[in-house]
Design a protein around this motif. Sequence first.
Motif, PDB file in Angstrom:
ATOM      1  N   VAL A 129       0.833  -1.204   0.000  1.00 32.56           N
ATOM      2  CA  VAL A 129       0.000   0.000   0.000  1.00 32.56           C
ATOM      3  C   VAL A 129       0.866   1.253   0.000  1.00 32.56           C
ATOM      4  N   LEU A 130       2.142   1.109   0.377  1.00 31.86           N
ATOM      5  CA  LEU A 130       3.095   2.210   0.352  1.00 31.86           C
ATOM      6  C   LEU A 130       4.460   1.666  -0.033  1.00 31.86           C
ATOM      7  N   LEU A 131       5.311   2.558  -0.517  1.00 29.24           N
ATOM      8  CA  LEU A 131       6.688   2.211  -0.860  1.00 29.24           C
ATOM      9  C   LEU A 131       7.648   3.140  -0.126  1.00 29.24           C
ATOM     10  N   VAL A 132       8.748   2.586   0.360  1.00 22.88           N
ATOM     11  CA  VAL A 132       9.821   3.387   0.946  1.00 22.88           C
ATOM     12  C   VAL A 132      11.029   3.267   0.036  1.00 22.88           C
ATOM     13  N   GLN A 133      11.492   4.398  -0.478  1.00 24.96           N
ATOM     14  CA  GLN A 133      12.644   4.359  -1.375  1.00 24.96           C
ATOM     15  C   GLN A 133      13.921   4.118  -0.585  1.00 24.96           C
ATOM     16  N   LYS A 134      14.721   3.196  -1.082  1.00 25.96           N
ATOM     17  CA  LYS A 134      15.983   2.833  -0.438  1.00 25.96           C
ATOM     18  C   LYS A 134      17.046   2.766  -1.518  1.00 25.96           C
ATOM     19  N   GLY A 135      17.764   3.886  -1.682  1.00 19.01           N
ATOM     20  CA  GLY A 135      18.710   3.974  -2.786  1.00 19.01           C
ATOM     21  C   GLY A 135      17.963   3.947  -4.097  1.00 19.01           C
ATOM     22  N   ASN A 137      16.311   1.251  -5.010  1.00 17.65           N
ATOM     23  CA  ASN A 137      15.275   0.230  -4.843  1.00 17.65           C
ATOM     24  C   ASN A 137      14.105   0.764  -4.023  1.00 17.65           C
ATOM     25  N   PHE A 138      13.081  -0.068  -3.898  1.00 17.40           N
ATOM     26  CA  PHE A 138      11.874   0.314  -3.170  1.00 17.40           C
ATOM     27  C   PHE A 138      11.483  -0.829  -2.228  1.00 17.40           C
ATOM     28  N   VAL A 139      11.184  -0.448  -0.986  1.00 17.07           N
ATOM     29  CA  VAL A 139      10.728  -1.429   0.000  1.00 17.07           C
ATOM     30  C   VAL A 139       9.202  -1.367   0.046  1.00 17.07           C
ATOM     31  N   GLU A 140       8.564  -2.523  -0.132  1.00 15.05           N
ATOM     32  CA  GLU A 140       7.103  -2.589  -0.138  1.00 15.05           C
ATOM     33  C   GLU A 140       6.576  -2.725   1.293  1.00 15.05           C
ATOM     34  N   VAL A 141       5.533  -1.967   1.599  1.00 10.70           N
ATOM     35  CA  VAL A 141       4.911  -1.964   2.925  1.00 10.70           C
ATOM     36  C   VAL A 141       3.450  -2.360   2.755  1.00 10.70           C
ATOM     37  N   ASP A 142       2.984  -3.351   3.544  1.00  9.71           N
ATOM     38  CA  ASP A 142       1.601  -3.806   3.391  1.00  9.71           C
ATOM     39  C   ASP A 142       0.652  -3.030   4.306  1.00  9.71           C
ATOM     40  N   ARG A 147       7.145  -4.350   6.349  1.00 16.16           N
ATOM     41  CA  ARG A 147       8.021  -4.161   5.187  1.00 16.16           C
ATOM     42  C   ARG A 147       8.475  -5.547   4.744  1.00 16.16           C
ATOM     43  N   PHE A 148       7.919  -6.022   3.646  1.00 17.80           N
ATOM     44  CA  PHE A 148       8.046  -7.438   3.328  1.00 17.80           C
ATOM     45  C   PHE A 148       8.918  -7.751   2.114  1.00 17.80           C
ATOM     46  N   ALA A 149       9.245  -6.767   1.270  1.00 18.14           N
ATOM     47  CA  ALA A 149      10.041  -7.090   0.082  1.00 18.14           C
ATOM     48  C   ALA A 149      10.720  -5.837  -0.454  1.00 18.14           C
ATOM     49  N   THR A 150      11.859  -6.038  -1.099  1.00 13.34           N
ATOM     50  CA  THR A 150      12.579  -4.963  -1.772  1.00 13.34           C
ATOM     51  C   THR A 150      12.590  -5.249  -3.261  1.00 13.34           C
ATOM     52  N   VAL A 151      12.142  -4.263  -4.048  1.00 12.78           N
ATOM     53  CA  VAL A 151      12.059  -4.443  -5.494  1.00 12.78           C
ATOM     54  C   VAL A 151      12.818  -3.321  -6.187  1.00 12.78           C
ATOM     55  N   SER A 152      13.269  -3.603  -7.393  1.00 13.08           N
ATOM     56  CA  SER A 152      14.039  -2.606  -8.133  1.00 13.08           C
ATOM     57  C   SER A 152      13.152  -1.644  -8.910  1.00 13.08           C
ATOM     58  N   GLU A 153      11.902  -2.043  -9.137  1.00 15.81           N
ATOM     59  CA  GLU A 153      10.976  -1.201  -9.888  1.00 15.81           C
ATOM     60  C   GLU A 153       9.715  -0.988  -9.069  1.00 15.81           C
ATOM     61  N   ALA A 154       9.298   0.258  -8.957  1.00 16.17           N
ATOM     62  CA  ALA A 154       8.125   0.578  -8.142  1.00 16.17           C
ATOM     63  C   ALA A 154       6.860   0.050  -8.801  1.00 16.17           C
ATOM     64  N   PRO A 155       6.018  -0.671  -8.058  1.00 18.82           N
ATOM     65  CA  PRO A 155       4.734  -1.118  -8.617  1.00 18.82           C
ATOM     66  C   PRO A 155       3.856   0.086  -8.966  1.00 18.82           C
ATOM     67  N   GLY A 157       0.823   2.564  -9.231  1.00 12.90           N
ATOM     68  CA  GLY A 157      -0.320   2.905  -8.407  1.00 12.90           C
ATOM     69  C   GLY A 157      -0.080   2.845  -6.914  1.00 12.90           C
ATOM     70  N   VAL A 158       1.163   2.598  -6.488  1.00 14.64           N
ATOM     71  CA  VAL A 158       1.465   2.532  -5.063  1.00 14.64           C
ATOM     72  C   VAL A 158       2.255   3.782  -4.685  1.00 14.64           C
ATOM     73  N   PRO A 159       1.758   4.634  -3.778  1.00 13.39           N
ATOM     74  CA  PRO A 159       2.449   5.881  -3.450  1.00 13.39           C
ATOM     75  C   PRO A 159       3.693   5.656  -2.601  1.00 13.39           C
ATOM     76  N   LEU A 160       4.586   6.627  -2.664  1.00 13.71           N
ATOM     77  CA  LEU A 160       5.796   6.617  -1.842  1.00 13.71           C
ATOM     78  C   LEU A 160       5.479   7.117  -0.428  1.00 13.71           C
ATOM     79  N   LEU A 161       6.183   6.566   0.517  1.00 19.07           N
ATOM     80  CA  LEU A 161       6.110   7.049   1.902  1.00 19.07           C
ATOM     81  C   LEU A 161       7.372   7.839   2.190  1.00 19.07           C
ATOM     82  N   GLU A 162       7.203   9.089   2.598  1.00 20.33           N
ATOM     83  CA  GLU A 162       8.342   9.928   2.957  1.00 20.33           C
ATOM     84  C   GLU A 162       8.216  10.308   4.439  1.00 20.33           C
TER      85      GLU A 162
END
Length: 264
Positions: A129-135, A137-142, A147-155, A157-162
């Motif tokens: 439901v949110l993404l945290v940018q890490k370098g 990559n992006f960490v997915e938050v449910d 925080r369950f997974a790190t992906v190289s490409e942002a899904p 429709g999922v907003p960033l969390l700052e």
Amino acid sequence: MAGPTTAERGARQQESSGPPLARRLGPRRLRTIIILALAVVLLGVGTVWALYGSQWLRVERVSVSGTGVLTPQQVREAADVPVGEPLISVDTDAIARRLRSELPRIDSVDVVRSWPDGIGLKVTERKPVLLVQKGRNFVEVDDEGVRFATVSEAPRGVPLLELETSSPGSASASLRRFGEDRLAREAVKVAGALPAAVARDTRVVKVRSYDDISLELSGGRTIAWGSSEKGAAKARTITALMKAAPGARHLDVSVPTAPASSGS
């Protein structure tokens, strides 16, 4: 009047005890009971052999359903189902624990025996439901703040969390009081309360403190949401406010009973 003699009492006792069991039941009934008892024993032995000793009821296939991002092959490898073992002896709880440990993307899994020779893995994946940018990559938050997974490409429709809590003042005080994880969960609650149309248009959920959460929408529009409290009331208010002021660039529903809008 004289009581019964010793001989008479012995005769009566013998009469009351009756003939032996074999004589009372009769040879046919006794034979039937013995045959039934043997049949029960043989059936039990046969069932145990069929479940544990035969080649018919052993694991030969592993089916996977419910995957989206994960592949069935990834799930099979992580499950490590003991193919060739008796189906009855497979520890389904251990397989489920192993899957959740090896693949954090899995929220829940149902491991079922599929007779006569299969194991079924019914997977439910976590949804970001949110993404945290890490370098890069992006960490997915449910929706539970995990925080369950790190992906190289942002899904899509999922907003960033700052989390802008490094500045002095109330932001740093809020971070010390609640902690980064708690503030992230508050942002998750806000994201979950958004009306569908607003959620689709949200690009960033920005957290400055516990009661200072805002949204950045496409086109440079912003919404001051405040805390995660009264989310349902704020959702109704923002829907009405956006209809009443469609050209507004800055909207404020931090106090849902007194909304405000500005800019055009």
